[in-house]
Design an enzyme around this catalytic site. Structure first.
Site, PDB file in Angstrom:
ATOM      1  N   CYS A  89       0.829  -1.195   0.000  1.00  0.00           N
ATOM      2  CA  CYS A  89       0.000   0.000   0.000  1.00  0.00           C
ATOM      3  C   CYS A  89       0.872   1.257   0.000  1.00  0.00           C
ATOM      4  O   CYS A  89       1.882   1.321   0.688  1.00  0.00           O
ATOM      5  CB  CYS A  89      -0.935   0.091   1.194  1.00  0.00           C
ATOM      6  SG  CYS A  89      -2.094  -1.254   1.316  1.00  0.00           S
ATOM      7  N   GLU A 129       7.332 -15.144 -11.018  1.00  0.00           N
ATOM      8  CA  GLU A 129       6.625 -13.890 -10.743  1.00  0.00           C
ATOM      9  C   GLU A 129       6.364 -13.082 -12.003  1.00  0.00           C
ATOM     10  O   GLU A 129       5.369 -12.362 -12.076  1.00  0.00           O
ATOM     11  CB  GLU A 129       7.302 -13.062  -9.646  1.00  0.00           C
ATOM     12  CG  GLU A 129       8.708 -12.687  -9.872  1.00  0.00           C
ATOM     13  CD  GLU A 129       9.322 -11.932  -8.686  1.00  0.00           C
ATOM     14  OE1 GLU A 129       8.601 -11.420  -7.836  1.00  0.00           O
ATOM     15  OE2 GLU A 129      10.558 -11.862  -8.640  1.00  0.00           O
ATOM     16  N   ARG A 135       3.880  -0.273  -4.824  1.00  0.00           N
ATOM     17  CA  ARG A 135       3.628  -0.800  -3.476  1.00  0.00           C
ATOM     18  C   ARG A 135       2.338  -1.623  -3.392  1.00  0.00           C
ATOM     19  O   ARG A 135       2.069  -2.267  -2.382  1.00  0.00           O
ATOM     20  CB  ARG A 135       3.542   0.358  -2.469  1.00  0.00           C
ATOM     21  CG  ARG A 135       4.816   1.168  -2.377  1.00  0.00           C
ATOM     22  CD  ARG A 135       4.667   2.257  -1.352  1.00  0.00           C
ATOM     23  NE  ARG A 135       4.549   1.720  -0.017  1.00  0.00           N
ATOM     24  CZ  ARG A 135       5.572   1.409   0.762  1.00  0.00           C
ATOM     25  NH1 ARG A 135       6.791   1.609   0.339  1.00  0.00           N
ATOM     26  NH2 ARG A 135       5.383   0.914   1.959  1.00  0.00           N
ATOM     27  N   ASN A 149      -1.550   2.190   5.731  1.00  0.00           N
ATOM     28  CA  ASN A 149      -0.691   1.127   5.218  1.00  0.00           C
ATOM     29  C   ASN A 149      -0.283   0.283   6.427  1.00  0.00           C
ATOM     30  O   ASN A 149       0.198   0.829   7.410  1.00  0.00           O
ATOM     31  CB  ASN A 149       0.542   1.750   4.548  1.00  0.00           C
ATOM     32  CG  ASN A 149       1.623   0.731   4.264  1.00  0.00           C
ATOM     33  OD1 ASN A 149       1.340  -0.442   4.026  1.00  0.00           O
ATOM     34  ND2 ASN A 149       2.867   1.171   4.300  1.00  0.00           N
ATOM     35  N   GLY A 150      -0.475  -1.033   6.338  1.00  0.00           N
ATOM     36  CA  GLY A 150      -0.080  -1.893   7.459  1.00  0.00           C
ATOM     37  C   GLY A 150      -1.187  -2.862   7.817  1.00  0.00           C
ATOM     38  O   GLY A 150      -2.126  -3.073   7.040  1.00  0.00           O
ATOM     39  N   GLU A 203      16.775 -18.509  -7.565  1.00  0.00           N
ATOM     40  CA  GLU A 203      16.453 -17.130  -7.927  1.00  0.00           C
ATOM     41  C   GLU A 203      15.848 -17.067  -9.337  1.00  0.00           C
ATOM     42  O   GLU A 203      14.881 -16.348  -9.583  1.00  0.00           O
ATOM     43  CB  GLU A 203      17.720 -16.269  -7.803  1.00  0.00           C
ATOM     44  CG  GLU A 203      17.690 -14.899  -8.459  1.00  0.00           C
ATOM     45  CD  GLU A 203      16.632 -13.947  -7.899  1.00  0.00           C
ATOM     46  OE1 GLU A 203      15.949 -14.278  -6.920  1.00  0.00           O
ATOM     47  OE2 GLU A 203      16.472 -12.861  -8.493  1.00  0.00           O
ATOM     48  N   TRP A 244      -2.697  -2.795  -1.619  1.00  0.00           N
ATOM     49  CA  TRP A 244      -2.350  -4.207  -1.771  1.00  0.00           C
ATOM     50  C   TRP A 244      -3.148  -4.919  -0.684  1.00  0.00           C
ATOM     51  O   TRP A 244      -2.899  -4.746   0.505  1.00  0.00           O
ATOM     52  CB  TRP A 244      -0.846  -4.412  -1.565  1.00  0.00           C
ATOM     53  CG  TRP A 244      -0.413  -5.822  -1.849  1.00  0.00           C
ATOM     54  CD1 TRP A 244      -0.078  -6.340  -3.065  1.00  0.00           C
ATOM     55  CD2 TRP A 244      -0.248  -6.888  -0.902  1.00  0.00           C
ATOM     56  NE1 TRP A 244       0.270  -7.658  -2.930  1.00  0.00           N
ATOM     57  CE2 TRP A 244       0.178  -8.029  -1.614  1.00  0.00           C
ATOM     58  CE3 TRP A 244      -0.428  -6.997   0.478  1.00  0.00           C
ATOM     59  CZ2 TRP A 244       0.428  -9.248  -0.999  1.00  0.00           C
ATOM     60  CZ3 TRP A 244      -0.182  -8.225   1.083  1.00  0.00           C
ATOM     61  CH2 TRP A 244       0.245  -9.332   0.348  1.00  0.00           C
ATOM     62  N   LYS A 273       5.893  -4.327  -4.166  1.00  0.00           N
ATOM     63  CA  LYS A 273       7.345  -4.202  -4.065  1.00  0.00           C
ATOM     64  C   LYS A 273       7.856  -4.320  -2.633  1.00  0.00           C
ATOM     65  O   LYS A 273       8.836  -4.971  -2.369  1.00  0.00           O
ATOM     66  CB  LYS A 273       7.745  -2.844  -4.656  1.00  0.00           C
ATOM     67  CG  LYS A 273       9.229  -2.587  -4.677  1.00  0.00           C
ATOM     68  CD  LYS A 273       9.877  -3.384  -5.755  1.00  0.00           C
ATOM     69  CE  LYS A 273      11.383  -3.253  -5.760  1.00  0.00           C
ATOM     70  NZ  LYS A 273      12.004  -4.363  -6.473  1.00  0.00           N
ATOM     71  N   LYS A 327      12.170 -15.660 -10.300  1.00  0.00           N
ATOM     72  CA  LYS A 327      11.985 -14.578 -11.272  1.00  0.00           C
ATOM     73  C   LYS A 327      11.009 -15.003 -12.359  1.00  0.00           C
ATOM     74  O   LYS A 327      10.112 -14.252 -12.734  1.00  0.00           O
ATOM     75  CB  LYS A 327      13.347 -14.236 -11.859  1.00  0.00           C
ATOM     76  CG  LYS A 327      13.615 -12.806 -12.133  1.00  0.00           C
ATOM     77  CD  LYS A 327      14.239 -11.999 -11.049  1.00  0.00           C
ATOM     78  CE  LYS A 327      13.452 -11.950  -9.756  1.00  0.00           C
ATOM     79  NZ  LYS A 327      14.178 -11.307  -8.678  1.00  0.00           N
ATOM     80  N   HIS A 365      16.768 -37.851  -6.687  1.00  0.00           N
ATOM     81  CA  HIS A 365      16.066 -38.211  -5.441  1.00  0.00           C
ATOM     82  C   HIS A 365      14.579 -37.867  -5.511  1.00  0.00           C
ATOM     83  O   HIS A 365      13.927 -37.746  -4.486  1.00  0.00           O
ATOM     84  CB  HIS A 365      16.736 -37.524  -4.252  1.00  0.00           C
ATOM     85  CG  HIS A 365      18.150 -37.955  -4.075  1.00  0.00           C
ATOM     86  ND1 HIS A 365      18.488 -39.187  -3.577  1.00  0.00           N
ATOM     87  CD2 HIS A 365      19.315 -37.339  -4.386  1.00  0.00           C
ATOM     88  CE1 HIS A 365      19.810 -39.314  -3.571  1.00  0.00           C
ATOM     89  NE2 HIS A 365      20.325 -38.201  -4.061  1.00  0.00           N
TER      90      HIS A 365
HETATM   91  C1  F6R Z   1      11.529 -10.982  -5.968  1.00  0.00           C
HETATM   92  C2  F6R Z   1      11.466  -9.925  -4.987  1.00  0.00           C
HETATM   93  C3  F6R Z   1      11.117 -10.280  -3.586  1.00  0.00           C
HETATM   94  C4  F6R Z   1      11.952  -9.460  -2.599  1.00  0.00           C
HETATM   95  C5  F6R Z   1      11.498  -9.736  -1.159  1.00  0.00           C
HETATM   96  C6  F6R Z   1      12.347  -9.002  -0.134  1.00  0.00           C
HETATM   97  O1  F6R Z   1      11.874 -10.502  -7.233  1.00  0.00           O
HETATM   98  O2  F6R Z   1      11.662  -8.781  -5.288  1.00  0.00           O
HETATM   99  O3  F6R Z   1      11.266 -11.645  -3.360  1.00  0.00           O
HETATM  100  O4  F6R Z   1      13.298  -9.783  -2.764  1.00  0.00           O
HETATM  101  O5  F6R Z   1      10.164  -9.355  -1.024  1.00  0.00           O
HETATM  102  O6  F6R Z   1      12.260  -7.628  -0.304  1.00  0.00           O
HETATM  103  P1  F6R Z   1      13.330  -6.673   0.371  1.00  0.00           P
HETATM  104  O7  F6R Z   1      14.639  -6.950  -0.286  1.00  0.00           O
HETATM  105  O8  F6R Z   1      12.833  -5.286   0.104  1.00  0.00           O
HETATM  106  O9  F6R Z   1      13.372  -7.016   1.819  1.00  0.00           O
END
Ligand code: F6R
Length: 607
Positions: free
Chosen positions: A2, A486, A27, A98-99, A479, A74, A602, A483, A502
């Site tokens: 948010c 998402e 956000r 927000n929260g 990773e 969000w 984000k 990626k 396994h």
């Molecule tokens: C994936 C991604 C998330 C963040 C995670 C931690 O592409 O961006 O998995 O890495 O939410 O976020 P931060 O680094 O802001 O604590």
């Protein structure tokens, strides 16, 4: 999670609120809304979906006024819908939040008994109705606001207005970010300073539990006990170009292409080129008392921790524990005060990582944070802060922050190995030189994206993709899978290649692409034997290796991407680039919303 904004101006605020909301959209983007006050009346518009929907809905003069608040959501409590969108209003009170309010059920129950009725499923409406209840008791706006925040448990950043007061915004911060920005003739409230760039010249970052009454002429900030406090005003140095897409179609692609430059920012802050040494944590003179390093993060930041485990164990010869923050915070952990605990977070506001840090505080020797936002809560609560200097990362999927987190963790590894006297001068220079070479190597890879596009085309119609890696490339397989998931919504898993037999080998058939990271290193032969196992089962291999590995490939029965020859030390950093490009182009060909994938946000400031 948010984004909230508030503006006090001499002009109409709605157009600017919409502009800021667009910048806060990273956000959360499932619904949005604005409220203004005009002639002692609250005007409000809300819409489901992205800010664009709200913009289309607002007609000229719908929302007049020189004071206003806005929100992009969000969802936490209640589905994305117009009814659940903020701002919420009851009587003379309107607010954005927000929260997460943990005791919202009790508070709601209390209000229901008093005859209050609710039009949304949100915890935010409970806050607004509670404040309205206090107003109904005949107390002032300020006292009602204070009494309300006093009752709240959980994390929140709030911005409230009252219909009989078009001069003041009432704000409060506990466990969620909130800043006050100062323009030439306006005052702004925002979830971050970046969204206010180009509008503000200076900013105040509120401390935990601060609340404030903000007008154009005066900012009254109080701590939790109600003492009036001063918080430092800082000059804003961000330039607006940094947060535009420039000539790129997506922030993600722009941020991928920024990596050669920003990687240099991260390392140049720590590498003393003349003396060939790492200049960080110079207060730490010895590591004798330290027997363990704990590394914690979420998502991509956690995978950076996983890479660092391999580096630290190899070069610093120390035991390393890694965990995702949401587990670490509730796991029964055993501390001895002989640990360094390192928390890695791009935003520095991730709720789980912050809670994990607070759990370790006072129980370990020192807390180190590796963050992009140096004014963040995680940074402020650490003993040492190591900035990654990636610049604002707007694309929801983390790209340049990941490689810059690795840059800082690589420097930290060299530093700690040196403190322990474990690196010869030659090895030390070799490692530093390899870090210095990275921007050039990344530029090289980025200059030919066609081969990644070709790989991506092979994935578009798949429902499942497997990524394989061994040793320090295993976290990269994780990773890469994250990626791809998402950005393209294709189900993907990362596996250590040696673990295939396994269980997951049962999944192998010609329909499932298996992308294998196979750089030339001490595990190359073993990785290739895992590839052979997949091929023997009709598997559909796509392989990424380097010049040395390419020359040693036993067959040419599958597509291969050949990366430049690089030292083993920097392999995990370099292999991040193919992971990002493959995810980006797969998303592009599938037509997904690359910068704002569904259901994500984000900065995850809720648990
Ligand atoms: C994936 C991604 C998330 C963040 C995670 C931690 O592409 O961006 O998995 O890495 O939410 O976020 P931060 O680094 O802001 O604590």
């Amino acid at each position: 999670m948010c984004g909230i904004v508030g503006i006090l101006s001499n002009n109409e605020v709605t157009p600017t609120i919409l502009k800021v909301l667009k910048k806060l959209e990273y956000r959360g983007y499932d619904s949005a809304g604005i409220a203004t006050i005009f002639n002692n009346k609250i005007k409000r518009q809300r819409a489901k979906g992205k800010i664009e929907n709200l913009i289309k809905q607002i007609h000229r003069n719908d929302l007049p006024g020189n004071i206003g608040i806005g929100h992009t959501r969000w969802a936490t409590h209640g589905v994305p819908s117009k009814d659940n969108a903020h701002p919420h209003q009851k009587g003379s009170v309107v607010g954005v939040h927000n929260g997460i309010i943990e005791n919202f059920r009790e508070l709601k129950e209390e209000l229901l008994i008093k005859g209050y009725q609710f039009s949304s499923e949100t915890d935010t409406e409970v806050i607004v109705q509670l404040c309205s209840y206090y107003i109904d008791q005949g107390i002032s706006n300020k006292d009602a606001f204070l009494k309300t925040i006093d009752r709240l448990e959980g994390a929140f950043a709030l911005c409230f207005m009252f219909d009989d007061d078009d001069k003041n915004l009432f704000i409060s911060k506990r466990g969620a970010p909130l800043v006050i920005g100062f323009g030439k003739n306006e005052v702004y409230i925002g979830s971050d300073a970046v969204s206010l760039t180009s509008l503000i010249e200076s900013v105040i970052f509120l401390d935990e539990n601060d609340w404030a009454i903000v007008s154009k002429n005066e900012i009254l900030i109080f701590d939790q006990k109600g003492n009036k406090v001063q918080r430092q005003k800082k000059i804003v140095e961000l330039n607006n170009d940094i947060i535009s897409k420039g000539n790129y179609h997506h922030f993600m692609l722009k941020e991928i292409h920024e990596q050669p430059e920003v990687f240099g920012y991260a390392t140049s802050g720590f590498i003393d080129y003349k003396l060939q040494k790492i200049n960080m944590l110079n207060e730490v003179k010895e590591l004798h008392g330290i027997n363990k390093i704990i590394l914690v993060g979420c998502g991509t930041a956690y995978y950076a921790c996983a890479v660092a485990k391999y580096w630290l164990e190899k070069f610093v010869k120390i035991s390393v524990e890694i965990d995702v923050a949401s587990e670490f915070r509730y796991r029964e952990t055993y501390f001895t005060k002989k640990e360094y605990a390192i928390f890695v977070s791009q935003s520095g506001e991730t709720a789980d990582t912050l809670a994990a840090l607070r759990k370790a505080k006072g129980k370990v020797k020192k807390i180190i944070s590796i963050v992009n936002v140096t004014e963040s809560s995680i940074a402020r609560e650490s003993d040492f802060v190591l900035p990654i200097k990636a610049g604002p990362e707007i694309g929801v999927a983390s790209t340049k922050a990941f490689t810059n987190q690795l840059a800082v963790l690589a420097c930290l590894t060299i530093k700690f190995a040196n403190i322990k006297g474990l690196l010869s001068d030659k090895k030390n220079s070799e490692l530093i030189d390899s870090l210095i070479s990275i921007p050039g190597v990344i530029s090289d890879i980025l200059s030919n994206s066609k081969k990644f596009q070709d790989f991506a085309k092979k994935l578009v119609l798949s429902s499942n993709v497997l990524f394989l890696g061994r040793g320090i490339l295993y976290p990269l397989a994780l990773e890469a899978a994250l990626k791809l998931k998402e950005i393209s919504y294709i189900h993907a898993e990362g596996y250590p290649s040696g673990e295939l037999k396994h269980g997951p080998i049962a999944l192998i058939d010609s329909n499932m692409p298996v992308i294998c990271f196979a750089p030339y290193n001490e595990l190359f032969e073993k990785t290739i034997s895992n590839v052979e196992e997949v091929l023997a089962r009709n598997g559909n291999i796509l392989l990424i290796t380097d010049e040395e590995g390419f020359d040693l490939l036993p067959t040419n029965q599958f597509p291969v991407i050949k990366l430049p020859k690089i030292s083993n030390f920097i392999q995990p950093i370099i292999y991040a680039i193919p992971s990002q490009l493959i995810a980006y182009y797969t998303g592009l060909y599938k037509g997904t919303d690359i910068d704002q994938p569904r259901n994500l946000a984000k900065s995850v400031t809720v648990e």
